[in-house]
Scaffold this active site. Sequence first.
Site, PDB file in Angstrom:
ATOM      1  N   ASN A  66       0.594  -0.952   0.324  1.00 13.55           N
ATOM      2  CA  ASN A  66      -0.136  -0.305   0.060  1.00 13.55           C
ATOM      3  C   ASN A  66       0.613   1.547   0.677  1.00 13.55           C
ATOM      4  OD1 ASN A  66      -3.024  -0.519   0.956  1.00 13.55           O
ATOM      5  ND2 ASN A  66      -1.663  -1.954   1.422  1.00 13.55           N
ATOM      6  N   HIS A  83      -8.443  -1.603   5.197  1.00 12.44           N
ATOM      7  CA  HIS A  83      -9.076  -3.237   5.937  1.00 12.44           C
ATOM      8  C   HIS A  83      -9.406  -3.259   5.023  1.00 12.44           C
ATOM      9  CE1 HIS A  83      -9.439  -5.314   9.405  1.00 12.44           C
ATOM     10  NE2 HIS A  83     -11.139  -5.838   8.529  1.00 12.44           N
TER      11      HIS A  83
END
Length: 199
Positions: free
Chosen positions: A13, A108
């Site tokens: 990420n 998440h």
Amino acid sequence: MRIAVFASGRGSNFAAIIAAAKRGIFRANLSLLVCDQPKAGVIAKAKRAGVKVVLVRREDFSGKKDFEAQIVKNIQEYKIDLIVMAGFMRMLSHEFVRRYRFKIINIHPSLLPSFKGAHAIKDAFDYGVKVTGVTVHFVDEEMDHGPIILQQAVSISKSDTPASLEARIHKIEHKLYPLGIKLFVEGKLKIRGRKVSIQ
Ligand code: GRF
């Protein structure tokens, strides 16, 4: 605007956020990586990208308070406006969250409030849900709980394995997180109670 990414792992990420910033998806300076794991892959990625790395090992501090005080010092020194959690495997204290309320976001790998915790992808797969997904949200005092900014659904098919599902979810994370950051950076997120609307 100046951003700090907090991460403990491989940093896919982080890499996607760096790439998005380079492509001009959002206009902000990625000023700092805060990492608590000396062997994490994210550290090399940050160094390659020329992002300052701050390594804070929990075991080097006598308590959580001192550990977080060091992080706060770095955030102040680098004049950080937004904290982006990207696989940082530690719960922040209530005090820390209150200090930076609505200035910390997290990603998440499930459709919250389903499948909180560190094994969300496998938990969703094992449960047999037909749809799971990705959530970008503000961080509050509870784990995987704060006001939701963006969500994207991912269907699970008969031919999926935990690995194929994980790969698909990560691919979506890498697109969705930069979009969430863009909305924050452009001041487009309005928060009322626990509801976030996009202006
Ligand atoms: C991602 O799946 C993210 O949703 C979760 O931690 C993982 C980090 O992966 N919070 P990476 O280090 O960015 O590859």
